[in-house]
Design a protein around this motif. Structure first.
Motif, short mmCIF file in Angstrom:
data_model
loop_
_atom_site.label_atom_id
_atom_site.label_comp_id
_atom_site.label_asym_id
_atom_site.label_seq_id
_atom_site.Cartn_x
_atom_site.Cartn_y
_atom_site.Cartn_z
N LYS A 27 29.24 19.07 6.05
CA LYS A 27 28.68 17.76 5.76
C LYS A 27 27.21 17.68 6.17
CE LYS A 27 29.35 12.82 6.62
NZ LYS A 27 30.19 11.79 7.32
N GLU A 28 26.93 18.11 7.42
CA GLU A 28 25.56 18.02 7.93
C GLU A 28 24.60 18.93 7.17
OE1 GLU A 28 28.30 17.47 11.56
OE2 GLU A 28 28.27 18.57 9.68
N LEU A 29 25.12 20.05 6.66
CA LEU A 29 24.27 21.03 5.99
C LEU A 29 24.33 20.93 4.47
CD1 LEU A 29 25.02 24.11 8.28
CD2 LEU A 29 23.00 22.63 8.33
N ALA A 30 24.84 19.83 3.97
CA ALA A 30 24.99 19.66 2.52
C ALA A 30 23.66 19.78 1.79
CB ALA A 30 25.65 18.32 2.21
N ALA A 32 22.66 22.88 -0.30
CA ALA A 32 23.34 23.24 -1.54
C ALA A 32 22.82 22.47 -2.75
CB ALA A 32 24.83 22.99 -1.38
N GLU A 33 23.08 23.05 -3.90
CA GLU A 33 22.83 22.36 -5.15
C GLU A 33 24.04 21.52 -5.51
OE1 GLU A 33 21.85 25.28 -8.09
OE2 GLU A 33 19.75 25.40 -7.44
N PRO A 34 23.90 20.57 -6.47
CA PRO A 34 25.06 19.76 -6.87
C PRO A 34 26.23 20.65 -7.31
CG PRO A 34 23.04 18.84 -7.77
CD PRO A 34 22.66 20.15 -7.15
N GLY A 35 27.42 20.31 -6.83
CA GLY A 35 28.60 21.08 -7.17
C GLY A 35 28.81 22.32 -6.33
N GLU A 36 27.98 22.50 -5.31
CA GLU A 36 28.03 23.69 -4.47
C GLU A 36 28.19 23.25 -3.02
OE1 GLU A 36 25.24 27.62 -4.40
OE2 GLU A 36 24.23 25.74 -3.93
N THR A 37 28.99 23.99 -2.25
CA THR A 37 29.12 23.70 -0.83
C THR A 37 28.01 24.40 -0.05
OG1 THR A 37 30.53 25.61 -0.32
CG2 THR A 37 31.63 23.59 -1.09
N ALA A 38 27.81 23.99 1.18
CA ALA A 38 26.82 24.66 2.03
C ALA A 38 27.20 26.12 2.24
CB ALA A 38 26.71 23.94 3.37
N LYS A 59 22.05 32.37 -8.49
CA LYS A 59 20.61 32.51 -8.72
C LYS A 59 19.88 32.42 -7.39
CE LYS A 59 19.79 27.60 -9.73
NZ LYS A 59 19.19 26.64 -10.69
N ALA A 60 18.79 33.13 -7.30
CA ALA A 60 18.05 33.20 -6.05
C ALA A 60 17.39 31.86 -5.72
CB ALA A 60 16.98 34.28 -6.14
N PHE A 61 17.24 31.59 -4.44
CA PHE A 61 16.49 30.42 -3.99
C PHE A 61 15.02 30.60 -4.35
CE2 PHE A 61 20.31 29.52 -1.94
CZ PHE A 61 20.25 28.33 -1.22
N ILE A 115 13.77 23.82 3.17
CA ILE A 115 14.68 24.09 4.28
C ILE A 115 13.89 24.30 5.58
CG2 ILE A 115 16.35 25.78 5.17
CD1 ILE A 115 17.19 26.16 2.18
N LYS A 116 12.78 25.02 5.47
CA LYS A 116 11.95 25.25 6.67
C LYS A 116 11.47 23.93 7.26
CE LYS A 116 10.09 29.80 5.39
NZ LYS A 116 8.87 30.54 4.98
N LEU A 117 11.05 23.02 6.41
CA LEU A 117 10.57 21.73 6.89
C LEU A 117 11.69 20.93 7.54
CD1 LEU A 117 8.20 20.67 3.97
CD2 LEU A 117 7.54 21.35 6.29
N LYS A 118 12.89 21.07 6.99
CA LYS A 118 14.03 20.33 7.53
C LYS A 118 14.34 20.78 8.95
CE LYS A 118 17.80 17.78 7.52
NZ LYS A 118 17.79 16.33 7.49
N PHE A 119 14.34 22.07 9.16
CA PHE A 119 14.76 22.60 10.45
C PHE A 119 13.60 22.92 11.40
CE2 PHE A 119 18.75 23.84 8.19
CZ PHE A 119 19.58 23.06 8.97
N GLN A 120 12.42 23.11 10.82
CA GLN A 120 11.25 23.48 11.61
C GLN A 120 11.59 24.68 12.49
OE1 GLN A 120 9.90 19.83 13.45
NE2 GLN A 120 9.26 18.99 11.50
#
Length: 380
Positions: A214-217, A220-226, A264-266, A274-279
């Motif tokens: 849930k916290e790491l949702a 993911a892209e729509p329809g994909e789990t973390a 598909k690759a990120f 993601i980097k900004l989210k976690f710093q």
């Protein structure tokens, strides 16, 4: 399954590898071996293990599977195992270790042999001493017991580059995942750019990602789990040659193979988000590797460090951490400890073994404070 050439070799390997650290030890060795055979039938042809994995059962489990494959005339798979510089500091000791692994695994040669668990440059230097581990591995290579020499690293990216620049190995295995990639990606990119193989282990951060879907949702892209996003990050990254996955079921194997075929690759924009989210938080998390389980006080240090992740990753309040110290989360983390966090004598053994170079002693002090503040008492 997709395949790629392992750089510097003539071997075409599956982009998904079978990591031998996560077997279900409630099952028999024979049952676990059946999962290896299933993975092989789905196209996975790279199998990684090590002495000591899974209560020293991992190589034995692979040995059962490999003997069955050989008996049916199937030899189109690749084997990886390891030894640590401190375990095998001499030429003679590593030759003995290689021969023992060959016997247990039931194979005529080890395709990718790793100098295992280099956490700091002094470990690499020990390996390279005259009459030491590397010299013994070269002898094994000359005798046809090993195809290729690699190393496994728990170092920051810059130190990985230093080892690669010595040109002693053809590839590196590293713990890489969506939560810590910024800490190690410089080493990954450098290896890729300079023609070295990159094998990624620990794609789910020791179970942290599935435990916090849930916290790491946002990963993911729509329809994909973390969890699916984390597997896709590793498997689909062009810089990563092979992504090791620890499997517990056929469904796990099928999922990884599906992602290999479809994922598909990120993009750079994805990674920057993601980097900004976690710093800087993610390079300080515990990945649950368990190497710190050396406490003379019997403290379940991995459990306490994974509990501390809740604060480090998700910025839990003091009240929440106190509640978690003996709440439901207790049973997921530190319930199976002999010593408590407050029993730490600051001997430093755990910090010397830590693959993430974490301040374990200070974190145990915080865990001890949370436990002391709870009104509940649990007897262990």
């Amino acid at each position: 399954m997709k395949y790629t050439n392992y750089p510097g070799t003539d071997k075409r390997v599956s982009v998904v590898g079978f990591g031998g650290l996560r077997f279900d030890l409630e099952k028999s060795d024979e049952e676990n071996a059946q999962l290896i055979l299933y993975a092989y039938e789905q196209g996975i042809n790279y199998f990684d293990t090590a002495p000591g994995y899974c209560d020293d059962r991992s190589e034995k489990i692979f040995g059962i599977a490999f003997r069955k494959l050989y008996a049916s005339g199937k030899k189109d798979f690749y084997v990886s195992t390891k030894s640590k510089p401190k375990m095998c500091p001499t030429k003679e000791s590593v030759i003995e270790a290689v021969k023992h692994s060959l016997e247990v695994l039931g194979v005529p040669k080890i395709n990718f042999y790793h100098v295992w668990c280099i956490r700091e440059m002094s470990h690499y230097e020990l390996c390279m001493e005259e009459g030491g581990q590397y010299e013994g591995l070269l002898w094994c290579q000359e005798q046809g017991l090993i195809d290729h020499l690699c190393f496994s690293s728990h170092q920051p990216g810059e130190e990985v580059i230093k080892v690669l620049d010595e040109h002693k190995f053809i590839g590196v295995t590293m713990g890489i995942n969506l939560l810590n990639f910024s800490y190690r990606w410089a080493g990954v990119q450098y290896a890729y750019d300079h023609g070295y193989g990159v094998v990624a282990m620990n794609p789910l951060s020791g179970g942290t990602i599935p435990a916090h879907e849930k916290e790491l949702a946002f990963l993911a892209e729509p329809g994909e789990t973390a969890t699916q996003a984390a597997l896709r990050f590793n498997i689909a990254s062009p810089q990563i040659t092979i992504s090791l996955v620890g499997f517990n079921s056929k469904r796990d194997v099928d999922e990884a193979c599906r992602i290999a075929d479809e994922g598909k690759a990120f993009t750079e924009a994805d990674l920057e988000r993601i980097k900004l989210k976690f710093q800087d938080d993610m390079k300080e998390i515990c990945t649950g590797c368990g190497y710190c389980r050396v406490c003379p006080q019997g403290i379940n240090i991995p459990g306490y460090m994974l509990l501390y992740n809740e604060k480090q990753m998700f910025h839990k309040t003091e009240e929440e951490m106190v509640s978690m110290a003996y709440g439901l989360e207790y049973y997921n983390y530190s319930a199976n400890t002999v010593g408590r966090a407050a029993d730490c004598i600051a001997c430093g053994l755990c910090e010397r073994e830590c693959t993430q170079h974490l301040p374990i002693i200070e974190r145990l002090k915080e865990n001890a404070r949370w436990e002391s503040m709870t009104e509940d008492t649990v007897t262990v």
